[in-house]
Design an enzyme around this catalytic site. Structure first.
Site, PDB file in Angstrom:
ATOM      1  N   GLY A 210      18.772   8.676  -9.461  1.00  0.00           N
ATOM      2  CA  GLY A 210      19.836   7.803  -9.005  1.00  0.00           C
ATOM      3  C   GLY A 210      21.166   8.509  -8.855  1.00  0.00           C
ATOM      4  O   GLY A 210      21.440   9.511  -9.525  1.00  0.00           O
TER       5      GLY A 210
ATOM      6  N   GLY B 165       0.776  -1.230   0.000  1.00  0.00           N
ATOM      7  CA  GLY B 165       0.000   0.000   0.000  1.00  0.00           C
ATOM      8  C   GLY B 165       0.808   1.279   0.000  1.00  0.00           C
ATOM      9  O   GLY B 165       0.245   2.373  -0.166  1.00  0.00           O
ATOM     10  N   VAL B 166       2.106   1.198   0.182  1.00  0.00           N
ATOM     11  CA  VAL B 166       2.956   2.391   0.154  1.00  0.00           C
ATOM     12  C   VAL B 166       3.037   2.920  -1.273  1.00  0.00           C
ATOM     13  O   VAL B 166       3.159   2.156  -2.222  1.00  0.00           O
ATOM     14  CB  VAL B 166       4.365   2.067   0.703  1.00  0.00           C
ATOM     15  CG1 VAL B 166       5.342   3.206   0.433  1.00  0.00           C
ATOM     16  CG2 VAL B 166       4.292   1.769   2.192  1.00  0.00           C
TER      17      VAL B 166
ATOM     18  N   LYS C  92      20.242   0.745  -0.186  1.00  0.00           N
ATOM     19  CA  LYS C  92      20.501  -0.693  -0.324  1.00  0.00           C
ATOM     20  C   LYS C  92      21.570  -1.146   0.667  1.00  0.00           C
ATOM     21  O   LYS C  92      22.531  -0.415   0.932  1.00  0.00           O
ATOM     22  CB  LYS C  92      20.980  -1.013  -1.747  1.00  0.00           C
ATOM     23  CG  LYS C  92      20.095  -0.452  -2.854  1.00  0.00           C
ATOM     24  CD  LYS C  92      20.716  -0.665  -4.221  1.00  0.00           C
ATOM     25  CE  LYS C  92      20.006   0.148  -5.273  1.00  0.00           C
ATOM     26  NZ  LYS C  92      20.243   1.605  -5.137  1.00  0.00           N
TER      27      LYS C  92
ATOM     28  N   ASP D  40      17.295   7.454  -5.024  1.00  0.00           N
ATOM     29  CA  ASP D  40      17.801   6.089  -4.869  1.00  0.00           C
ATOM     30  C   ASP D  40      19.307   6.116  -4.667  1.00  0.00           C
ATOM     31  O   ASP D  40      20.045   6.632  -5.513  1.00  0.00           O
ATOM     32  CB  ASP D  40      17.465   5.264  -6.118  1.00  0.00           C
ATOM     33  CG  ASP D  40      18.121   3.888  -6.080  1.00  0.00           C
ATOM     34  OD1 ASP D  40      17.676   3.051  -5.277  1.00  0.00           O
ATOM     35  OD2 ASP D  40      19.077   3.667  -6.840  1.00  0.00           O
TER      36      ASP D  40
ATOM     37  N   PRO E 191       6.946   7.215  -5.914  1.00  0.00           N
ATOM     38  CA  PRO E 191       7.038   7.996  -7.154  1.00  0.00           C
ATOM     39  C   PRO E 191       7.762   7.167  -8.213  1.00  0.00           C
ATOM     40  O   PRO E 191       8.882   6.708  -7.991  1.00  0.00           O
ATOM     41  CB  PRO E 191       7.853   9.229  -6.738  1.00  0.00           C
ATOM     42  CG  PRO E 191       7.634   9.343  -5.244  1.00  0.00           C
ATOM     43  CD  PRO E 191       7.573   7.915  -4.767  1.00  0.00           C
ATOM     44  N   ALA E 192       7.123   6.961  -9.353  1.00  0.00           N
ATOM     45  CA  ALA E 192       7.618   5.997 -10.339  1.00  0.00           C
ATOM     46  C   ALA E 192       8.996   6.355 -10.882  1.00  0.00           C
ATOM     47  O   ALA E 192       9.814   5.473 -11.145  1.00  0.00           O
ATOM     48  CB  ALA E 192       6.617   5.879 -11.489  1.00  0.00           C
ATOM     49  N   LEU E 193       9.251   7.630 -11.066  1.00  0.00           N
ATOM     50  CA  LEU E 193      10.542   8.057 -11.602  1.00  0.00           C
ATOM     51  C   LEU E 193      11.421   8.537 -10.450  1.00  0.00           C
ATOM     52  O   LEU E 193      11.080   9.503  -9.758  1.00  0.00           O
ATOM     53  CB  LEU E 193      10.338   9.181 -12.617  1.00  0.00           C
ATOM     54  CG  LEU E 193      11.475   9.449 -13.599  1.00  0.00           C
ATOM     55  CD1 LEU E 193      11.742   8.227 -14.466  1.00  0.00           C
ATOM     56  CD2 LEU E 193      11.168  10.651 -14.465  1.00  0.00           C
ATOM     57  N   GLY E 194      12.518   7.843 -10.229  1.00  0.00           N
ATOM     58  CA  GLY E 194      13.435   8.210  -9.163  1.00  0.00           C
ATOM     59  C   GLY E 194      14.685   8.856  -9.704  1.00  0.00           C
ATOM     60  O   GLY E 194      14.954   8.837 -10.913  1.00  0.00           O
TER      61      GLY E 194
ATOM     62  N   HIS F 134      21.123  -5.368  -1.943  1.00  0.00           N
ATOM     63  CA  HIS F 134      21.731  -4.876  -3.181  1.00  0.00           C
ATOM     64  C   HIS F 134      21.831  -5.951  -4.251  1.00  0.00           C
ATOM     65  O   HIS F 134      21.731  -5.664  -5.446  1.00  0.00           O
ATOM     66  CB  HIS F 134      23.123  -4.306  -2.890  1.00  0.00           C
ATOM     67  CG  HIS F 134      23.573  -3.298  -3.885  1.00  0.00           C
ATOM     68  ND1 HIS F 134      24.158  -2.107  -3.535  1.00  0.00           N
ATOM     69  CD2 HIS F 134      23.520  -3.280  -5.234  1.00  0.00           C
ATOM     70  CE1 HIS F 134      24.458  -1.415  -4.627  1.00  0.00           C
ATOM     71  NE2 HIS F 134      24.080  -2.114  -5.668  1.00  0.00           N
TER      72      HIS F 134
ATOM     73  N   TYR G 211      27.547   2.853  -2.707  1.00  0.00           N
ATOM     74  CA  TYR G 211      27.849   4.012  -3.542  1.00  0.00           C
ATOM     75  C   TYR G 211      28.774   5.005  -2.825  1.00  0.00           C
ATOM     76  O   TYR G 211      29.379   5.861  -3.462  1.00  0.00           O
ATOM     77  CB  TYR G 211      26.580   4.755  -3.948  1.00  0.00           C
ATOM     78  CG  TYR G 211      25.603   3.967  -4.791  1.00  0.00           C
ATOM     79  CD1 TYR G 211      25.919   2.706  -5.296  1.00  0.00           C
ATOM     80  CD2 TYR G 211      24.351   4.482  -5.079  1.00  0.00           C
ATOM     81  CE1 TYR G 211      25.007   1.996  -6.056  1.00  0.00           C
ATOM     82  CE2 TYR G 211      23.434   3.782  -5.841  1.00  0.00           C
ATOM     83  CZ  TYR G 211      23.755   2.536  -6.321  1.00  0.00           C
ATOM     84  OH  TYR G 211      22.851   1.831  -7.067  1.00  0.00           O
TER      85      TYR G 211
END
Length: 294
Positions: free
Chosen positions: A18, A9-10, A73, A43, A13-16, A106, A48
């Site tokens: 990176g 249910g969370v 991650k 993300d 936003p489709a476009l993140g 990851h 990283y």
């Protein structure tokens, strides 16, 4: 911005945005610009080395915390139940937040999968305690998912995988869909420079005639056509850039629509060839990476 409902249910936003391979000294400004441009999903990852700078960029942007979806991650050297709980503490310490919106593993540690299972059980504990809002995995193939699901209780909300027009991983996408897992694309526009040594002979997706033709028909770039393709097929996508103009261009994909024929033509570009590492190949050297304390 299009949002996608995860299996618990969370809303994501489709476009993140990176930050893979973005140097720490460039990350703060890139994240700040991305959020000021309109992104609301960032993300990152422990491996990283820029979680601290992501947190600083969020703060400098002035965007309220509850408007930013933060995804990070856990690296394989922190797999294991107690180790992964501590990895969470390290992540929030660097990011400067109390809760994560999405925490994922990851990659599968194929040669030490029992540690992968223990790590995921730690994610389940963090979810139950409300310290993360959703949990998931990255680079899991269908057989990795089957083993994980057989030994754990919570179905991952997300599986982040390499996915672009030249490598669409239909079997993984199908397995994700069958289990109600959202497929999220890393390297969504081709990943030409991501992994030196992996497929050095590969072509740039940006120069693909099918894509440039489709993009031109809509007055858009090839990158924008690819991102629109991901969104219309129901995926989340994580493009990256440090260039403010490119950051804005990658977000400008909500004012046009690809036809069914155009989507099919892009689907037909799949070569089945990876740009990055094969998740099934054991790489013991990964476990030597030490994720620093906050």
């Amino acid at each position: 911005m299009i949002t996608l409902n995860l299996n618990n249910g969370v809303e994501l936003p489709a476009l993140g945005f990176g930050v893979f391979q973005t140097p720490p000294e460039e990350t703060v400004r890139a994240v700040e610009v991305a959020l000021q441009t309109g992104y609301r999903h960032i993300d990152t990852a422990a491996a990283y080395g820029n979680e601290r700078e992501v947190g600083e960029g969020i703060r400098r942007s002035g965007t309220p915390r509850d408007e930013v979806f933060i995804e990070t991650k856990v690296w394989v050297s922190d797999y294991g139940y107690d180790e992964t709980l501590h990895a969470f503490d390290k992540a929030i310490g660097k990011l400067g937040v109390e809760q994560l919106d999405l925490l994922i593993l990851h990659q599968p540690a194929t040669d030490r999968f029992e540690k992968t299972i223990a790590a995921y059980r730690a994610l389940e504990t963090l979810l139950a305690d409300g310290r993360v809002r959703a949990i998931g995995v990255s680079n899991f193939m269908p057989h990795h998912l089957e083993r994980l699901l057989a030994e754990t209780s919570v179905v991952p909300a997300v599986n982040q995988i390499e996915l672009h027009p030249y490598f669409t991983q239909p079997a993984v996408q199908q397995a994700d869909a069958e289990h109600g897992i959202l497929t999220q694309a890393w390297s969504p526009i081709g990943g030409i420079t991501f992994y030196p040594g992996f497929g050095d002979e590969r072509r740039s997706v940006m120069d693909e005639p099918v894509l440039t033709e489709i993009a031109a028909a809509h007055g858009k770039s090839a990158a924008q056509a690819m991102l629109r393709w991901h969104l219309q097929e129901g995926r989340s996508a994580i493009p990256k850039s440090t260039n403010p103009a490119r950051i804005a261009e990658n977000l400008d994909v909500f004012d046009f629509e690809l036809s069914a024929d155009e989507l099919a033509r892009i689907d037909g570009l799949d070569t089945g060839v990876r740009s990055g590492p094969d998740p099934d190949t054991p790489r013991p050297e990964r476990f030597a990476m030490v994720i620093s304390e906050p």
